[in-house]
Design an enzyme around this catalytic site. Structure first.
Site, PDB file in Angstrom:
ATOM      1  N   ASN A   4      52.700  50.103   6.865  1.00  0.00           N
ATOM      2  CA  ASN A   4      52.245  49.552   8.391  1.00  0.00           C
ATOM      3  C   ASN A   4      52.498  48.255   8.379  1.00  0.00           C
ATOM      4  O   ASN A   4      52.076  46.993   8.486  1.00  0.00           O
ATOM      5  CB  ASN A   4      50.823  49.554   8.801  1.00  0.00           C
ATOM      6  CG  ASN A   4      50.866  49.535  10.497  1.00  0.00           C
ATOM      7  OD1 ASN A   4      52.393  48.977  11.213  1.00  0.00           O
ATOM      8  ND2 ASN A   4      49.634  50.055  10.797  1.00  0.00           N
ATOM      9  N   ARG A  46      54.853  53.793   8.812  1.00  0.00           N
ATOM     10  CA  ARG A  46      54.955  53.646  10.395  1.00  0.00           C
ATOM     11  C   ARG A  46      55.534  53.091  10.957  1.00  0.00           C
ATOM     12  O   ARG A  46      56.121  51.960  10.858  1.00  0.00           O
ATOM     13  CB  ARG A  46      53.414  53.394  10.350  1.00  0.00           C
ATOM     14  CG  ARG A  46      52.959  53.900  11.796  1.00  0.00           C
ATOM     15  CD  ARG A  46      51.678  52.847  12.260  1.00  0.00           C
ATOM     16  NE  ARG A  46      51.087  53.186  13.353  1.00  0.00           N
ATOM     17  CZ  ARG A  46      50.382  52.625  14.834  1.00  0.00           C
ATOM     18  NH1 ARG A  46      49.185  51.679  13.749  1.00  0.00           N
ATOM     19  NH2 ARG A  46      49.994  52.916  15.497  1.00  0.00           N
ATOM     20  N   HIS A 102      50.754  55.542  19.066  1.00  0.00           N
ATOM     21  CA  HIS A 102      49.964  56.222  18.208  1.00  0.00           C
ATOM     22  C   HIS A 102      49.439  57.900  17.825  1.00  0.00           C
ATOM     23  O   HIS A 102      48.744  58.082  18.006  1.00  0.00           O
ATOM     24  CB  HIS A 102      48.294  56.330  18.856  1.00  0.00           C
ATOM     25  CG  HIS A 102      48.030  54.023  19.450  1.00  0.00           C
ATOM     26  ND1 HIS A 102      48.126  54.184  20.780  1.00  0.00           N
ATOM     27  CD2 HIS A 102      48.680  53.165  18.557  1.00  0.00           C
ATOM     28  CE1 HIS A 102      47.781  52.465  20.962  1.00  0.00           C
ATOM     29  NE2 HIS A 102      47.712  52.271  19.404  1.00  0.00           N
ATOM     30  N   ARG A 148      48.062  42.817  26.548  1.00  0.00           N
ATOM     31  CA  ARG A 148      48.838  43.759  27.052  1.00  0.00           C
ATOM     32  C   ARG A 148      48.630  44.472  28.846  1.00  0.00           C
ATOM     33  O   ARG A 148      46.969  44.789  28.678  1.00  0.00           O
ATOM     34  CB  ARG A 148      49.677  45.041  26.778  1.00  0.00           C
ATOM     35  CG  ARG A 148      50.701  45.273  25.468  1.00  0.00           C
ATOM     36  CD  ARG A 148      50.840  46.269  24.570  1.00  0.00           C
ATOM     37  NE  ARG A 148      50.755  46.008  23.499  1.00  0.00           N
ATOM     38  CZ  ARG A 148      50.556  46.848  22.248  1.00  0.00           C
ATOM     39  NH1 ARG A 148      51.188  47.902  22.573  1.00  0.00           N
ATOM     40  NH2 ARG A 148      49.896  46.997  21.370  1.00  0.00           N
ATOM     41  N   GLU A 161      45.512  57.375   9.828  1.00  0.00           N
ATOM     42  CA  GLU A 161      47.145  57.294   9.979  1.00  0.00           C
ATOM     43  C   GLU A 161      47.186  57.328   9.121  1.00  0.00           C
ATOM     44  O   GLU A 161      48.900  57.807   8.486  1.00  0.00           O
ATOM     45  CB  GLU A 161      47.111  56.328  11.099  1.00  0.00           C
ATOM     46  CG  GLU A 161      46.340  56.156  12.887  1.00  0.00           C
ATOM     47  CD  GLU A 161      46.860  54.799  13.099  1.00  0.00           C
ATOM     48  OE1 GLU A 161      47.371  54.659  14.382  1.00  0.00           O
ATOM     49  OE2 GLU A 161      46.686  53.951  12.352  1.00  0.00           O
TER      50      GLU A 161
END
Length: 392
Positions: free
Chosen positions: A8, A89, A178, A236, A377
């Site tokens: 990642n 990813r 995600h 955000r 993940e």
């Protein structure tokens, strides 16, 4: 046994996990932080020990070389050729990719093209890919997209009410993000509640999203055309009235790029609280009486509640509610604040279990299974590499 690396890449970081497959044993995991600085941090966990060192790592290629040297020194691999595949990813796959894919020049070009839709992630994801390709030219590289899992969302749920020509010309639609996290916790929750077909998964961290999962497939997700939409996040905005954007731009005399920066890096918990983008810092400030910090927490929790209610309607009921990611896994407070508003759905938690971050935190009276599942993940990435690169 096959060794697979899950990666990642961030703008100044590289997170990694090396698996021995197919038994999914983690050989080493860690991260390189502050890439580009003389005092970069390289840390990893291996064989029960934790190691952290300060090094000069000026770019991602340096980080990859340092990582591989450690693997050799620690005798986790005898040579670079032992790494059969690297899974990356990638934030945005657009309409191109509904599944993981082997990386070639066309895939790289498309990831770069889609950077306009995920400006904080796709460009640095691409840097990670090119760094590994340079150091491991003979190793299969696989892209795993955050958006792929959500390609099962029906058209009525992903369309925006813009002129249809913009969908046809520019693929403007809801994508959802995600994906590996929502996929992993949905699969794990199905094992824990096998009779439950209606699941809502809440990935709550610095980036945050909620997904509705029906019979294992995503049918809606809170992030949209980009990862900016949906929940309030660390920096955000989440959902806002779109007319706010030209209004602020006109009043403040901001350029389009400055507006993007405002919404992506200066808003969310940070913008509301004025304290931090980290939930823990905001929580501490609220406990000390900071009213803006408390307001930020209230807005944050309310937005999650809002989406859970909407997705319970999409699912026509709710069997399982899952919390995951940094805040979702570790903040009993946020789980309490959210579930307090869900009694109408039959949700009731056992506060003692909740405070202990137990796996199953629903009370005996709850008609909904409430789970706290640490996301993984990376194992989804490793599985996809094995499948797509045909390494079984």
């Amino acid at each position: 046994m096959t060794k697979i690396m899950a990666i990642n890449s961030g703008s100044s970081s590289l997170k990694f996990k090396l698996f021995e497959m197919p038994n999914e044993e983690v050989l080493v995991e860690g991260s390189v932080e502050r890439i580009g600085f003389k005092d970069a941090s390289f840390s990893y966990k291996h064989d029960g020990k934790k190691v952290s060192k300060e090094l000069e790592i000026l770019n991602h290629e340096d980080a990859v070389n340092q990582l591989l040297e450690v693997l050799i020194d620690e005798k986790m691999i005898a040579s670079y050729d032992e790494i059969s595949g690297v899974g990356h990813r990638i934030s945005h796959g657009g309409t191109y990719y509904s599944d993981a894919t082997l990386i070639d020049e066309v895939v790289e070009e498309r990831i770069g093209e889609l950077s306009v839709l995920s400006p904080l992630h796709n460009p640095v994801n691409l840097i990670g890919i090119r760094s590994f390709k340079k150091v491991l030219p003979n190793t299969k590289q696989v892209a795993i997209f955050d958006t792929s899992y959500h390609h099962t969302i029906p058209k009525k749920n992903y369309m925006y009410a813009l002129p249809y020509e913009y969908y046809e010309k520019y693929d403007i639609r809801r994508y959802g993000f995600h994906g590996p996290s929502h996929q992993y916790v949905a699969e794990e929750s199905a094992k824990l509640n096998p009779t439950g077909s209606k699941t809502i998964t809440c990935h709550i961290g610095s980036g945050a999203s909620v997904s509705a999962v029906l019979d294992g497939k995503s049918i809606n997700s809170s992030m949209g055309f980009t990862p900016l939409a949906g929940l309030v996040m660390g920096t955000r905005t989440g959902d806002i009235d779109p007319q706010i954007i030209p209004f602020i731009q006109d009043k403040e005399g901001l350029s389009p790029q400055e507006v993007k920066d405002l919404m992506n890096t200066k808003s969310g918990l940070l913008g509301l609280s004025g304290v931090s983008s980290d939930y823990r810092d905001v929580e501490k400030a609220a406990d000390e009486g900071d009213e803006r910090a408390q307001l930020a927490l209230d807005v944050f929790a309310h937005q999650v509640v809002h989406y859970i209610g909407a997705y319970a309607a999409d699912l026509n009921g709710l069997d399982t509610l899952v919390f995951t990611a940094g805040v979702g896994e570790h903040s009993a407070r946020v789980r309490t604040e959210i579930t307090n508003y869900l009694s109408y759905l039959g949700v009731e938690i056992d506060e003692d279990k909740n405070q202990q971050d137990e796996l199953s935190i629903e009370s005996t009276n709850s008609s909904v299974k409430v789970l706290v599942i640490p996301t993984d993940e990376e194992v989804i990435i490793a599985r996809d590499v094995m499948r797509v690169a045909k390494l079984n």
